[in-house]
Design an enzyme around this catalytic site. Structure first.
Site, PDB file in Angstrom:
ATOM      1  N   TYR A   1     -15.519   0.799  -8.006  1.00  0.00           N
ATOM      2  CA  TYR A   1     -14.285   1.675  -8.142  1.00  0.00           C
ATOM      3  C   TYR A   1     -14.789   3.105  -8.006  1.00  0.00           C
ATOM      4  O   TYR A   1     -15.608   3.625  -8.604  1.00  0.00           O
ATOM      5  CB  TYR A   1     -13.724   1.294  -9.517  1.00  0.00           C
ATOM      6  CG  TYR A   1     -12.317   0.629  -9.456  1.00  0.00           C
ATOM      7  CD1 TYR A   1     -11.408   1.243  -8.944  1.00  0.00           C
ATOM      8  CD2 TYR A   1     -12.252  -0.408 -10.319  1.00  0.00           C
ATOM      9  CE1 TYR A   1     -10.246   0.450  -8.992  1.00  0.00           C
ATOM     10  CE2 TYR A   1     -11.177  -1.222 -10.416  1.00  0.00           C
ATOM     11  CZ  TYR A   1     -10.177  -0.819  -9.699  1.00  0.00           C
ATOM     12  OH  TYR A   1      -8.848  -1.355  -9.704  1.00  0.00           O
TER      13      TYR A   1
ATOM     14  N   GLU B   1     -12.076   5.739  -8.182  1.00  0.00           N
ATOM     15  CA  GLU B   1     -10.936   6.923  -8.202  1.00  0.00           C
ATOM     16  C   GLU B   1     -11.243   8.269  -8.428  1.00  0.00           C
ATOM     17  O   GLU B   1     -12.014   8.482  -9.017  1.00  0.00           O
ATOM     18  CB  GLU B   1     -10.054   6.325  -9.528  1.00  0.00           C
ATOM     19  CG  GLU B   1      -9.186   5.115  -9.109  1.00  0.00           C
ATOM     20  CD  GLU B   1      -8.682   4.492 -10.460  1.00  0.00           C
ATOM     21  OE1 GLU B   1      -8.954   4.794 -11.268  1.00  0.00           O
ATOM     22  OE2 GLU B   1      -7.501   3.725 -10.079  1.00  0.00           O
TER      23      GLU B   1
ATOM     24  N   ASP C   1       2.845  11.675  13.637  1.00  0.00           N
ATOM     25  CA  ASP C   1       2.272  10.566  13.245  1.00  0.00           C
ATOM     26  C   ASP C   1       1.836   9.745  14.505  1.00  0.00           C
ATOM     27  O   ASP C   1       2.660   9.507  15.395  1.00  0.00           O
ATOM     28  CB  ASP C   1       3.465   9.574  12.811  1.00  0.00           C
ATOM     29  CG  ASP C   1       2.723   8.144  12.382  1.00  0.00           C
ATOM     30  OD1 ASP C   1       1.574   7.866  12.960  1.00  0.00           O
ATOM     31  OD2 ASP C   1       3.393   7.226  11.876  1.00  0.00           O
TER      32      ASP C   1
ATOM     33  N   THR D   1      -2.922   5.704  11.978  1.00  0.00           N
ATOM     34  CA  THR D   1      -3.880   4.431  11.583  1.00  0.00           C
ATOM     35  C   THR D   1      -5.204   4.798  12.120  1.00  0.00           C
ATOM     36  O   THR D   1      -5.202   5.382  12.956  1.00  0.00           O
ATOM     37  CB  THR D   1      -3.155   3.083  11.960  1.00  0.00           C
ATOM     38  OG1 THR D   1      -2.444   3.291  13.230  1.00  0.00           O
ATOM     39  CG2 THR D   1      -1.780   2.946  11.047  1.00  0.00           C
TER      40      THR D   1
ATOM     41  N   LYS E   1      -5.788   1.109  15.734  1.00  0.00           N
ATOM     42  CA  LYS E   1      -5.076   0.989  17.076  1.00  0.00           C
ATOM     43  C   LYS E   1      -6.141   1.392  18.301  1.00  0.00           C
ATOM     44  O   LYS E   1      -7.017   1.038  18.566  1.00  0.00           O
ATOM     45  CB  LYS E   1      -3.693   1.508  17.068  1.00  0.00           C
ATOM     46  CG  LYS E   1      -2.855   0.889  16.144  1.00  0.00           C
ATOM     47  CD  LYS E   1      -1.282   1.768  15.927  1.00  0.00           C
ATOM     48  CE  LYS E   1      -0.472   0.947  14.931  1.00  0.00           C
ATOM     49  NZ  LYS E   1      -0.198   1.503  13.657  1.00  0.00           N
TER      50      LYS E   1
ATOM     51  N   ARG F   1      -8.588  -1.600   9.744  1.00  0.00           N
ATOM     52  CA  ARG F   1      -7.247  -1.167   9.270  1.00  0.00           C
ATOM     53  C   ARG F   1      -7.279  -0.229   8.281  1.00  0.00           C
ATOM     54  O   ARG F   1      -8.197  -0.200   7.323  1.00  0.00           O
ATOM     55  CB  ARG F   1      -6.573  -2.606   8.829  1.00  0.00           C
ATOM     56  CG  ARG F   1      -6.737  -3.748   9.732  1.00  0.00           C
ATOM     57  CD  ARG F   1      -5.540  -4.770   9.201  1.00  0.00           C
ATOM     58  NE  ARG F   1      -4.306  -4.427   9.637  1.00  0.00           N
ATOM     59  CZ  ARG F   1      -3.755  -4.298  10.804  1.00  0.00           C
ATOM     60  NH1 ARG F   1      -4.361  -5.131  11.776  1.00  0.00           N
ATOM     61  NH2 ARG F   1      -2.756  -4.156  11.069  1.00  0.00           N
TER      62      ARG F   1
HETATM   63  N1  DSN Z   1       3.173  -2.262  13.100  1.00  0.00           N
HETATM   64  C1  DSN Z   1       2.653  -0.988  13.891  1.00  0.00           C
HETATM   65  C2  DSN Z   1       3.029  -1.306  15.597  1.00  0.00           C
HETATM   66  O1  DSN Z   1       2.871  -2.482  15.886  1.00  0.00           O
HETATM   67  O2  DSN Z   1       3.170  -0.276  16.100  1.00  0.00           O
HETATM   68  C3  DSN Z   1       3.275   0.060  13.491  1.00  0.00           C
HETATM   69  O3  DSN Z   1       3.186   0.176  12.046  1.00  0.00           O
END
Ligand code: DSN
Length: 419
Positions: free
Chosen positions: A55, A57, A201, A227, A230, A236
């Site tokens: 933990y 925080e 984003d 994110t 990707k 993730r």
């Molecule tokens: N789920 C993601 C995507 O596939 O683009 C976006 O959050």
């Protein structure tokens, strides 16, 4: 009692068996979901480490728990690498996901009931950009802009029109199904014209931005979210980059505003992925992702499959299936039987409902990671066309499946994981 050293296969044969099957599925299918990738063994090692136990925080140097000294080092490294990758002033690496990162920006910069402007979900936006079923649409007043449905492109005239009409407190740019370069500078101009914050984003494009093959919004946006899993090819998770004047509010919004204990094993594996992305060969990877996507778009067009916006400047493209007579849901199903993983997706002005759609979204990040090159793309396109045409015909789909397995064997992913 001590810490169990038993193997997963002994402790939980059910999950162990599923993991084995998923490993085989990944090895022998073409992963074309543009928001997925395959992380390195180093990233996996840290994800599965004892760092999951702690933990922490708070933030480095200001924790609510003892014993955080090494976690402070980890989080500082992750933040510094994030700033270096993007040339950003400040970074918060704690968001558990991209949605959490966006939520923190809303919480940090504006108030419930304020107006926000985002790209329509059915034109390639994201749930957190103002969808009525998401916190963003439930708690904020939303004015959505769309693409030009003739060209598939985001145009300044439309963005400015909606901005002037709705006077948003925050404009969100970025997309989940938009293949072309987003004009970040144009969004800044519009935001300045109406006095709005600008949130970019870049969840989809982050790895391409780091690799220098997609323009960066960092010089233009107040805050950039992404994110990490990707095109960036990390674990993730989420990441927020911001100008220093917003840092305090963003940090407060992430913790204690939204989240409790940060996932330190995840933050450590983000740090590992960031280090990988800072290496010169990541630039080659990013360039190859885009080259592969362009080659795939051309090959699909040669096979008379229409691509929204006429092609791609990134890793992603939308196939408009209307001329094939097969809808998005049936195409996703047929492609799946053939071992090609995609997701059905609305196209701009889609005549079909979101659960059916007239399109599929495909992308090249995962195929590129396993070594696919532009030379492979015509065969990948043939498999896609073949599977769409064979929808509902299991015999023909089995023939495409055989071709897919052949392609996968030519470019192995993790053979060392197959028993
Ligand atoms: N789920 C993601 C995507 O596939 O683009 C976006 O959050």
């Amino acid at each position: 009692m001590t810490v169990s050293r038993a193997l997963l296969s002994e402790v939980d044969p059910d999950i162990s068996e599923i993991l084995k099957k998923e490993t085989e599925r990944k090895e022998f299918s073409l992963e074309l979901i543009p928001s997925e990738n395959c992380v390195s063994e180093a990233v996996l090692e840290v994800q599965g480490s004892i760092l999951t136990d702690k933990y922490c925080e708070g933030y480095p140097g200001r924790r609510y728990y003892g014993g955080c000294q090494y976690y402070d080092e980890i989080e500082r490294l992750a933040r510094d690498r994030a700033k270096e990758m993007f040339g950003a002033e400040r970074a918060n690496v704690q968001p558990h996901s991209g949605a959490n990162a966006n939520m923190a920006v809303y919480l940090g910069l504006i108030k419930p009931g304020d107006t926000v402007m985002g790209l329509r979900l059915d034109h390639g936006g994201h749930l957190t950009h103002g969808s009525p079923v998401n916190f963003s649409g439930l708690l904020y007043n939303v004015a959505a802009y769309g693409v030009n449905t003739e060209t598939g492109l985001i145009e300044e005239e439309e963005v400015l029109r909606v901005a002037k009409e709705s006077k948003p407190k925050m404009i969100i740019c970025g997309a989940t199904a938009y293949s072309r370069q987003i004009d970040w500078e144009m969004f800044r101009r519009v935001a300045d014209e109406v006095g709005a914050f600008l949130l970019a984003d870049i969840s989809h494009y982050a790895g391409l931005v780091v690799g220098g093959v997609y323009d960066s919004p960092v010089p233009f946006a107040d805050v950039v979210t992404t994110t990490t899993h990707k095109t960036l090819r990390g674990p993730r998770g989420g990441l927020i980059l911001c100008r220093k004047e917003h840092y305090k509010s963003i940090n407060k919004a992430v913790f204690p505003g939204l989240q409790g204990g940060p996932l330190m094993h995840q933050i450590a594996s983000k740090a590992v992925a960031f280090r990988e992305a800072l290496k010169p060969d990541f630039k080659d990877y990013a360039a190859q992702v885009v080259a592969n996507a362009r080659a795939l778009a051309s090959a699909l067009q040669e096979l008379k499959l229409s691509i929204v916006a006429g092609g791609t400047d990134s890793h992603v493209m939308l196939i408009d299936l209307r001329e094939t007579g097969v809808n998005g849901a049936d195409a996703e199903e047929a492609l799946g039987v053939a071992g090609i993983t995609v997701n059905k997706n609305t196209i701009p002005n889609d005549p079909q409902p979101p659960k059916i759609t007239s399109g599929v979204r495909v992308g090249t990040p995962a195929l590129t990671t396993r070594g696919f090159t532009t030379e492979d793309m015509s065969e990948v396109a043939e498999c896609i066309r073949g599977a769409v045409d064979a929808a509902g015909d299991d015999k023909k789909l089995a023939a495409v499946r055989e071709k897919v397995v052949g392609l996968c064997k030519r470019r192995p992913l993790f053979p060392h994981r197959l028993s």
